[in-house]
Design a protein around this motif. Structure first.
Motif, PDB file in Angstrom:
ATOM      1  N   PHE A 102      -7.068   4.264   1.076  1.00  0.00           N
ATOM      2  CA  PHE A 102      -6.826   2.994   1.768  1.00  0.00           C
ATOM      3  C   PHE A 102      -7.624   2.966   3.062  1.00  0.00           C
ATOM      4  O   PHE A 102      -8.114   3.994   3.543  1.00  0.00           O
ATOM      5  CB  PHE A 102      -5.334   2.756   2.010  1.00  0.00           C
ATOM      6  CG  PHE A 102      -4.688   3.689   3.012  1.00  0.00           C
ATOM      7  CD1 PHE A 102      -4.554   3.336   4.338  1.00  0.00           C
ATOM      8  CD2 PHE A 102      -4.201   4.930   2.601  1.00  0.00           C
ATOM      9  CE1 PHE A 102      -3.949   4.190   5.257  1.00  0.00           C
ATOM     10  CE2 PHE A 102      -3.589   5.798   3.507  1.00  0.00           C
ATOM     11  CZ  PHE A 102      -3.471   5.422   4.840  1.00  0.00           C
TER      12      PHE A 102
ATOM     13  N   PRO B 252       0.992  11.258   5.016  1.00  0.00           N
ATOM     14  CA  PRO B 252      -0.366  10.768   4.767  1.00  0.00           C
ATOM     15  C   PRO B 252      -1.278  11.011   5.973  1.00  0.00           C
ATOM     16  O   PRO B 252      -0.847  10.867   7.126  1.00  0.00           O
ATOM     17  CB  PRO B 252      -0.159   9.264   4.523  1.00  0.00           C
ATOM     18  CG  PRO B 252       1.255   9.143   4.067  1.00  0.00           C
ATOM     19  CD  PRO B 252       2.012  10.210   4.785  1.00  0.00           C
TER      20      PRO B 252
ATOM     21  N   ASN C 237       1.998   5.284  13.063  1.00  0.00           N
ATOM     22  CA  ASN C 237       0.743   6.022  12.927  1.00  0.00           C
ATOM     23  C   ASN C 237       0.519   6.804  14.215  1.00  0.00           C
ATOM     24  O   ASN C 237       0.248   6.210  15.265  1.00  0.00           O
ATOM     25  CB  ASN C 237      -0.432   5.072  12.670  1.00  0.00           C
ATOM     26  CG  ASN C 237      -1.735   5.824  12.489  1.00  0.00           C
ATOM     27  OD1 ASN C 237      -1.759   6.915  11.937  1.00  0.00           O
ATOM     28  ND2 ASN C 237      -2.829   5.241  12.949  1.00  0.00           N
TER      29      ASN C 237
ATOM     30  N   THR D  88      -3.226  10.523  12.072  1.00  0.00           N
ATOM     31  CA  THR D  88      -4.645  10.158  12.119  1.00  0.00           C
ATOM     32  C   THR D  88      -5.444  11.119  12.980  1.00  0.00           C
ATOM     33  O   THR D  88      -5.121  11.349  14.150  1.00  0.00           O
ATOM     34  CB  THR D  88      -4.819   8.716  12.637  1.00  0.00           C
ATOM     35  OG1 THR D  88      -4.273   7.813  11.676  1.00  0.00           O
ATOM     36  CG2 THR D  88      -6.281   8.375  12.850  1.00  0.00           C
TER      37      THR D  88
ATOM     38  N   ILE E 203       0.842  -1.192   0.000  1.00  0.00           N
ATOM     39  CA  ILE E 203       0.000   0.000   0.000  1.00  0.00           C
ATOM     40  C   ILE E 203       0.877   1.242   0.000  1.00  0.00           C
ATOM     41  O   ILE E 203       1.755   1.395   0.854  1.00  0.00           O
ATOM     42  CB  ILE E 203      -0.929   0.024   1.232  1.00  0.00           C
ATOM     43  CG1 ILE E 203      -1.754  -1.262   1.315  1.00  0.00           C
ATOM     44  CG2 ILE E 203      -1.840   1.243   1.193  1.00  0.00           C
ATOM     45  CD1 ILE E 203      -2.544  -1.396   2.601  1.00  0.00           C
ATOM     46  N   GLU E 204       0.625   2.123  -0.940  1.00  0.00           N
ATOM     47  CA  GLU E 204       1.331   3.406  -0.974  1.00  0.00           C
ATOM     48  C   GLU E 204       0.442   4.473  -0.338  1.00  0.00           C
ATOM     49  O   GLU E 204      -0.375   5.106  -1.001  1.00  0.00           O
ATOM     50  CB  GLU E 204       1.703   3.780  -2.412  1.00  0.00           C
ATOM     51  CG  GLU E 204       2.765   2.869  -3.008  1.00  0.00           C
ATOM     52  CD  GLU E 204       3.312   3.387  -4.327  1.00  0.00           C
ATOM     53  OE1 GLU E 204       2.629   4.211  -4.985  1.00  0.00           O
ATOM     54  OE2 GLU E 204       4.412   2.969  -4.704  1.00  0.00           O
ATOM     55  N   CYS E 205       0.604   4.639   0.948  1.00  0.00           N
ATOM     56  CA  CYS E 205      -0.202   5.611   1.683  1.00  0.00           C
ATOM     57  C   CYS E 205       0.235   7.020   1.305  1.00  0.00           C
ATOM     58  O   CYS E 205       1.410   7.360   1.382  1.00  0.00           O
ATOM     59  CB  CYS E 205      -0.038   5.399   3.185  1.00  0.00           C
ATOM     60  SG  CYS E 205      -0.422   3.729   3.752  1.00  0.00           S
TER      61      CYS E 205
ATOM     62  N   VAL F 279      -5.047  10.183   7.808  1.00  0.00           N
ATOM     63  CA  VAL F 279      -6.151   9.223   7.941  1.00  0.00           C
ATOM     64  C   VAL F 279      -7.223   9.834   8.824  1.00  0.00           C
ATOM     65  O   VAL F 279      -6.918  10.562   9.778  1.00  0.00           O
ATOM     66  CB  VAL F 279      -5.640   7.903   8.562  1.00  0.00           C
ATOM     67  CG1 VAL F 279      -6.788   6.973   8.941  1.00  0.00           C
ATOM     68  CG2 VAL F 279      -4.688   7.196   7.591  1.00  0.00           C
TER      69      VAL F 279
ATOM     70  N   ILE G   9       2.434   8.280   9.517  1.00  0.00           N
ATOM     71  CA  ILE G   9       1.048   8.549   9.131  1.00  0.00           C
ATOM     72  C   ILE G   9       0.421   9.336  10.284  1.00  0.00           C
ATOM     73  O   ILE G   9       0.721   9.074  11.455  1.00  0.00           O
ATOM     74  CB  ILE G   9       0.264   7.241   8.887  1.00  0.00           C
ATOM     75  CG1 ILE G   9       0.863   6.481   7.699  1.00  0.00           C
ATOM     76  CG2 ILE G   9      -1.224   7.516   8.646  1.00  0.00           C
ATOM     77  CD1 ILE G   9       0.297   5.078   7.528  1.00  0.00           C
TER      78      ILE G   9
ATOM     79  N   ASP H 184      -6.179  10.727   3.001  1.00  0.00           N
ATOM     80  CA  ASP H 184      -5.614   9.649   2.197  1.00  0.00           C
ATOM     81  C   ASP H 184      -6.188   8.287   2.550  1.00  0.00           C
ATOM     82  O   ASP H 184      -6.168   7.367   1.726  1.00  0.00           O
ATOM     83  CB  ASP H 184      -4.094   9.608   2.391  1.00  0.00           C
ATOM     84  CG  ASP H 184      -3.450  10.922   2.003  1.00  0.00           C
ATOM     85  OD1 ASP H 184      -3.406  11.227   0.807  1.00  0.00           O
ATOM     86  OD2 ASP H 184      -3.006  11.663   2.918  1.00  0.00           O
ATOM     87  N   GLY H 185      -6.671   8.155   3.778  1.00  0.00           N
ATOM     88  CA  GLY H 185      -7.205   6.875   4.223  1.00  0.00           C
ATOM     89  C   GLY H 185      -8.275   7.075   5.266  1.00  0.00           C
ATOM     90  O   GLY H 185      -8.405   8.156   5.852  1.00  0.00           O
TER      91      GLY H 185
END
Length: 274
Positions: free
Chosen positions: A19, A192, A135, A165, A11-13, A194, A163, A232-233
């Motif tokens: 995603f 990225p 994350n 979130t 997976i390319e976050c 989320v 990442i 992105d996710g």
């Protein structure tokens, strides 16, 4: 600002593909874990969405010592390894203490820093030194742009596979508020982003086993707003029978409802990318 692409398995976050991070809030018995993973695999193949399987071996912030807090590190990671071997998902789990990082990192692809702990330097450094993706959940007590500080701690420790979130901002009468401006600020940090949809509808101070402990009716509107804001996710905790879940029973999404729930989010994401 150019955003860094962070690879988690295949997976390319941070690329143009949405995603999903999904799985039971806390690790439960093996049949629950496998049943959830089996359905997630089906959803992934049908909708062509890549999934990181998430579940926690420990929930160290339960509001009562009487509540289930997970099977512990050794048993939990062993069960996650079975999920990975059978279904091929990359794995994400929380760590709460620095001495959990290395063992969790032996199996899991992503180590998650809980929102309450996002400024804990020793925890961030230990996670960073594993070389795994980190994350970092946005602390409810931080302005979104101040998430650059925990990010910098990881970078200075030699790890920029990060990442961020969002899961709601500022406690206020047991509600969490999702401010769309947060996505703008987090995106500008350069990693990225989320949106944790299911945690932001929890009602704090009310047991998660109580139907009033979550507000699922807001999941569609919040998720669509977040995806339209350019995340992105998405992070959606799922369970075969949420009412019987051992943690966050009032906010998890039934895994059998996930496919239909995701369809408009994927459509919105694709529109935003054009």
């Amino acid at each position: 600002m150019t955003k860094k692409i962070v690879k988690v398995g295949n997976i390319e976050c941070g690329s143009k593909e949405l995603f999903l991070i999904s799985g039971p809030c806390v690790i439960e018995e093996e049949s629950i874990m496998m049943k959830t993973a089996e359905k997630l695999k089906e959803v992934s193949e049908k909708l062509k969405i890549k999934i990181i399987y998430k579940s926690s071996f420990q929930k160290d912030n339960r509001s009562s010592l009487k509540y289930y807090d997970g099977p512990g590190l050794a048993k939990g990671v062993a069960l996650l390894a079975k999920v990975k071997a059978q279904f091929g998902f990359p794995l994400l789990t929380d760590i709460h203490y620095p001495d959990q990082a290395a063992a969790a990192g032996e199996v899991c692809d992503v180590l998650q820093i809980p929102a309450y702990l996002c400024m804990q330097s020793t925890l961030l450094v230990a996670a960073a030194k594993t070389g795994k993706v980190i994350n970092i959940k946005h602390g409810q007590f931080l302005a979104p742009d101040n998430m650059k500080h925990p990010v910098q701690k990881c970078v200075e420790s030699g790890n920029d596979k990060i990442i961020l979130t969002e899961r709601g901002y500022t406690f206020g009468y047991n509600d969490l508020i999702v401010d769309p401006r947060s996505f703008y600020h987090l995106n500008n940090i350069g990693y990225p982003v989320v949106f944790d949809i299911t945690h932001c509808v929890r009602k704090y101070g009310i047991p998660s086993s109580d139907a009033k402990g979550g507000a699922r009716e807001f999941l569609p509107v919040l998720s669509r707003a977040g995806v339209a804001s350019g995340v992105d996710g998405v992070f959606i905790e799922t369970h075969p029978d949420p009412a019987k879940a051992l943690c966050d029973a009032a906010s998890q999404l039934c895994v059998y409802d996930l496919e239909e729930f995701l369809k408009p989010l994927i459509e919105i994401h694709n529109l935003v990318q054009k």
